[in-house]
Write a protein that holds these residues in place. Structure first.
Motif, short mmCIF file in Angstrom:
data_model
loop_
_atom_site.label_atom_id
_atom_site.label_comp_id
_atom_site.label_asym_id
_atom_site.label_seq_id
_atom_site.Cartn_x
_atom_site.Cartn_y
_atom_site.Cartn_z
N ASP A 47 0.88 -1.11 0.12
CA ASP A 47 -0.13 -0.02 -0.07
C ASP A 47 1.03 1.38 0.11
OD1 ASP A 47 -2.28 -1.77 0.43
OD2 ASP A 47 -1.61 -2.00 2.67
N ILE A 48 0.25 2.40 -0.34
CA ILE A 48 1.00 3.58 -0.26
C ILE A 48 0.29 4.56 0.77
CG2 ILE A 48 1.54 5.70 -1.59
CD1 ILE A 48 3.21 3.31 -2.39
N VAL A 49 1.11 5.32 1.53
CA VAL A 49 0.68 6.28 2.61
C VAL A 49 1.28 7.42 2.27
CG1 VAL A 49 0.59 6.59 4.86
CG2 VAL A 49 0.42 4.31 4.31
N GLU A 50 0.42 8.46 1.96
CA GLU A 50 1.15 9.83 1.50
C GLU A 50 0.63 10.96 2.79
OE1 GLU A 50 0.29 13.92 0.55
OE2 GLU A 50 -1.43 12.27 0.62
N ARG A 51 1.66 11.86 2.87
CA ARG A 51 1.31 12.83 3.85
C ARG A 51 1.49 14.12 3.14
NH1 ARG A 51 3.94 15.42 9.35
NH2 ARG A 51 1.87 16.22 9.94
N GLY B 31 2.47 18.62 5.97
CA GLY B 31 4.13 18.62 5.82
C GLY B 31 4.50 17.47 6.77
N GLY B 32 6.03 17.64 7.02
CA GLY B 32 6.61 16.96 7.71
C GLY B 32 7.11 15.56 7.29
N PHE B 33 8.07 14.88 8.05
CA PHE B 33 8.37 13.57 7.54
C PHE B 33 7.42 12.40 8.04
CE2 PHE B 33 12.02 16.31 8.25
CZ PHE B 33 12.62 16.37 7.17
N LEU B 34 7.28 11.48 7.51
CA LEU B 34 6.70 10.27 8.00
C LEU B 34 7.52 9.02 7.73
CD1 LEU B 34 3.61 9.45 8.23
CD2 LEU B 34 3.15 9.36 5.90
N GLU C 265 4.96 10.64 12.68
CA GLU C 265 5.05 11.84 11.86
C GLU C 265 5.56 13.12 12.72
OE1 GLU C 265 1.29 13.21 10.76
OE2 GLU C 265 0.56 12.27 12.47
N GLU C 266 6.24 13.90 11.92
CA GLU C 266 6.71 15.09 12.48
C GLU C 266 5.69 16.21 12.44
OE1 GLU C 266 8.20 18.85 11.33
OE2 GLU C 266 8.74 17.17 9.91
N PHE C 267 5.60 17.11 13.24
CA PHE C 267 4.57 18.34 13.02
C PHE C 267 5.08 19.43 13.55
CE2 PHE C 267 3.18 16.20 16.72
CZ PHE C 267 2.61 17.47 17.60
N PRO D 55 14.15 19.83 12.33
CA PRO D 55 14.41 18.50 11.84
C PRO D 55 14.58 18.67 10.29
CG PRO D 55 12.11 18.77 12.44
CD PRO D 55 12.58 20.19 12.60
N THR D 56 15.61 17.81 9.88
CA THR D 56 15.70 17.73 8.21
C THR D 56 15.78 16.23 7.75
OG1 THR D 56 18.11 17.51 8.96
CG2 THR D 56 17.17 19.72 8.48
N ALA D 57 15.65 15.13 8.63
CA ALA D 57 15.29 14.04 8.15
C ALA D 57 14.89 13.00 9.45
CB ALA D 57 16.65 13.32 7.76
N MET D 58 14.43 12.13 9.01
CA MET D 58 13.74 10.94 10.00
C MET D 58 13.60 9.72 9.29
SD MET D 58 9.92 11.43 11.69
CE MET D 58 9.41 10.33 12.94
N SER D 59 14.08 8.74 10.21
CA SER D 59 14.12 7.14 9.85
C SER D 59 13.80 6.36 11.12
CB SER D 59 15.58 7.00 9.49
OG SER D 59 15.63 5.60 9.05
N ALA D 60 13.01 5.36 10.67
CA ALA D 60 12.75 4.36 11.92
C ALA D 60 13.39 2.74 11.72
CB ALA D 60 11.43 3.89 12.02
#
Length: 545
Positions: free
Chosen positions: A205-209, A236-239, A254-256, A290-295
Motif C-alpha cells: 500500500d501507499i501512505v502519503e502525507r 507536511g513533515g516527515f513520515l 510523523e513530525e509536526f 528537523p531535516t530527516a527522519m528514519s525508523a
C-alpha cells in the motif's frame, strides 16, 4: 527489627521478585562520525550494492548551486565491507538532483538509481562497476516532490510511486523501463510518501502525507483504491512506518510543528491492521528544525527506534508501546539533511549515514552497541482458554552485532496454583543468516476445576445457624437440669425439633450446594533465553477461565 518492618521488607522483596524484565536492556551507541567529502550541497543519500561485490555502497544526490551554473550530480562511495568507504567518485548525473533511491530495475544484480531533479523524475542504470549511465527521464504528474520504490504488483520487479500534483504509479518492466504512469488524485495536494502493507493482505500500500494522512490500499496488481483519510489534519513533515507497539500491525510516526510552542514534535498513529489508524498521539519528543527522519531497531531489542536529524543525529529508543525514551545525540557535519540506516560493516547492526549540505560531506556513524540478542513473545493464540484447552505463542529472537552463540530457552508460569504447563518446541536455537530465530511456546491447561459453593439462596443456612445451636443448648439443658422428667422430656423434644428443622430446611433446598467453575485467572508465562553469561526474559499473559 520489629514485626511491622519485617513484613514491609518481605512485601518489597516479593514485589521485586515479581517484576517483569524486558527481553533486552541496552542503550544504542555509535562511534564518532567519520566524514567523507562529496559534491556540492548534498541533500539526499541512498545505500545499495552498485558494483556487485556484496558490500553496501553509497550514492549521494548533490544539488549543486544553480546560481553558480553548477548542475550538481551524484557522488558514489564504494564500500570496503568494514564500514569504511573509498573516496567519492563525483559523476554528472541529472540536473540539480535533490533526492534519490536505489534498486535493481533491470535485473542484472547491480543496484540502479532513480532520482528527482529540477527536470523531473529520472532513472540512471548501473554499469556494474560503480559508474552509471546517463539519466532517462520518465513522465509523471507535474511537480514531483517525493518518491518511493516498492513492488506494487507482486512480480518481484521494483515499481515507482511519485508524489506530485497527483500520486503517479509507474510499474517496472524489469529492463530498466517503466509503463506509463497512472495517476491518483487526492484533496489537499501531495507530500511525503512511504510504502508498506498496512492492512495485512500481503499487498503493498501507499501512505502519503500532505494536508493530513492519506492511505491508498493496493489491489495487488499495481492499482490503488481510493484514498482513506486519517484524522490528522496537520501539514507536511516527515513520515515513517514501523510496528512501534509490537502488535504486528504497522504504525506511523510523523513530525509536526506545534504552533503554541513553535517546536517540532513527533506524533504516533497506531495501526488497526485494516488500513486505518487510531488518532495521532503526541510523544515526548520535541526539537528544532528537523531535516530527516528514519525508523529502525538500532539497539537490537526488537523494538523500533527513531532517528531524527537536526544539527546532530538524535536517536530515540522505542519502549515497544508507542512511546520513546529520551534522545541520544551523536555529532555529524554541518547542515545535515538526509539519513539512511544500513549495515555497512557486516555486523548485522544498522549504521547511520547523514548528508551534510554545509560541509559538502557525508557522516558515517558505525553502530557500536555490544553483541547481544533480543527476545519477545507474542500474545497467545487464543489469549483466553477454558480448562482442558491449549494455546500457543511465537517466541522471536534477534541478534545484534554478530551474536552467533546458541541460546537455551526455558519457560515458567505464575501464579503456580492450578497453573498451566508450558513447553517449547525447541530448547536450544541458533540464529539464521539474517540474525533471526523463532520458537513455539505451547501452554497446556489441566482438566476443568470447580469449587463447591453455596447457591444464591445459601444465605438462608446462615440465617438459620441458630437452629442447631439452640437445639443442642436445649438438649443439653434438658439433660443437665434437675427439673422434673416432664420438663426434661419437653426440652429434649424441642431441641430435636429445632435440629431436625435445620436438616429439613437443607433437604428442601435452603442449604443446597451448587458447583461453580473456578474464576478466570491471568497467568504470566516467562520465557528466558540464556547464552553464556547473557540472559534475557520476556513475558506473555494467558487467561484461563
Amino acid at each position: 527489627m520489629n514485626t511491622r518492618n519485617l513484613l514491609t521488607w518481605a512485601l518489597v522483596c516479593l514485589a521485586l521478585a515479581g517484576t517483569s524484565h524486558p527481553g533486552y536492556a541496552a542503550s544504542a551507541s555509535f562511534a564518532p562520525a567519520k566524514n567523507y567529502a562529496v559534491g556540492t550541497n548534498p541533500l539526499g543519500v541512498a545505500a545499495g550494492d552498485f558494483n556487485g561485490d556484496g558490500h553496501m555502497d553509497l550514492a549521494v544526490a548533490n544539488s549543486g548551486d544553480p546560481n553558480a551554473n553548477d548542475d550538481g550530480g551524484i557522488s558514489i562511495l564504494l564500500g570496503n565491507g568494514d564500514g569504511t568507504f573509498q573516496p567519492a567518485n563525483n559523476l554528472t548525473v541529472g540536473k540539480n538532483p535533490r533526492a534519490l533511491a536505489a534498486a535493481d530495475f533491470n535485473g542484472d544484480g547491480r543496484d540502479d538509481l532513480v532520482l528527482l531533479d529540477s527536470l523531473g523524475t529520472a532513472v540512471s542504470l548501473s554499469n556494474g562497476n560503480g559508474t552509471f549511465r546517463p539519466v532517462t527521464y520518465i513522465p509523471t504528474a507535474n511537480g514531483p516532490l517525493a518518491l518511493v520504490v516498492a513492488d506494487l504488483n507482486g512480480d518481484n520487479i521494483p515499481d515507482l510511486a511519485v508524489a506530485a500534483s497527483s500520486l503517479s504509479v509507474l510499474l517496472g518492466n524489469g529492463d530498466g523501463t517503466f509503463q506509463s504512469h497512472v495517476d491518483y488524485t487526492t484533496p489537499g495536494g501531495m507530500g511525503v510518501i512511504i510504502s508498506g502493507d498496512v492492512n495485512g493482505d500481503g499487498k503493498r500500500d501507499i501512505v502519503e502525507r500532505g494536508l493530513g494522512i492519506k492511505i491508498f490500499l493496493g489491489n495487488g496488481d499495481g492499482s490503488l483504491q481510493s484514498p482513506i483519510s486519517s484524522t490528522d489534519s496537520s501539514f507536511g513533515g516527515f513520515l515513517v512506518m514501523a510496528d512501534f507497539n509490537l502488535d504486528g500491525k504497522p504504525d506511523l510516526a510523523e513530525e509536526f510543528l506545534d504552533i503554541s510552542t513553535n517546536q517540532f514534535e513527533v506524533a504516533v498513529m497506531l495501526g488497526n491492521g485494516d488500513g486505518t489508524f487510531q488518532p495521532w498521539t503526541p510523544t515526548n519528543l520535541s526539537f528544532s528544525h528537523p531535516t530527516a527522519m528514519s525508523a529502525r531497531d538500532l539497539d537490537g531489542d526488537g523494538k523500533a527506534d527513531l532517528v531524527i536529524v537536526t544539527d546532530s543525529a538524535n536517536v530515540f529508543l522505542g519502549n515497544g508501546d508507542g512511546t520513546f525514551q529520551s534522545g541520544l545525540s551523536f555529532g555529524v557535519g554541518g547542515g545535515s539533511h538526509s539519513v539512511v540506516a544500513a549495515d555497512f560493516n557486516q555486523d548485522k547492526a544498522p549504521d547511520l549515514v547523514v548528508a551534510n549540505s554545509t560541509d559538502n560531506t557525508i557522516s558515517v556513524l558505525l553502530n557500536t552497541t555490544g553483541a547481544d540478542f533480543s527476545i519477545t513473545a507474542s500474545t497467545p493464540n487464543p489469549a483466553t482458554v477454558s480448562r482442558g484447552q491449549s494455546s500457543t505463542s511465537t517466541v522471536t529472537l534477534g541478534h545484534l552485532n554478530s551474536f552467533e552463540t546458541p541460546v537455551e530457552l526455558t519457560c515458567s508460569v505464575q501464579p503456580a496454583q492450578a497453573a498451566p504447563t508450558c513447553s517449547l518446541d525447541q530448547n536450544s536455537i541458533t540464529f539464521d543468516a539474517s540474525g533471526n530465530a523463532t520458537a513455539t511456546l505451547t501452554m497446556h491447561t489441566g482438566a476443568t476445576a470447580s469449587l463447591l459453593l453455596g447457591s444464591p439462596l445459601d444465605s438462608r443456612p446462615i440465617q438459620f445457624a441458630w437452629l442447631p445451636m439452640a437445639g443442642f443448648a436445649l438438649m443439653g439443658a434438658g439433660f443437665g437440669s434437675s427439673r422434673s422428667s416432664r420438663r426434661k422430656l419437653t426440652s429434649y423434644l424441642l431441641g430435636c425439633i429445632l435440629f431436625g428443622g435445620l436438616i429439613l430446611q437443607a433437604a428442601c433446598g435452603g442449604g443446597s450446594v451448587t458447583v461453580h467453575p473456578t474464576p478466570s485467572t491471568a497467568y504470566t508465562i516467562t520465557v528466558t533465553g540464556t547464552s553464556g553469561s547473557t540472559q534475557h526474559s520476556t513475558t506473555t499473559t494467558l487467561t484461563v477461565q
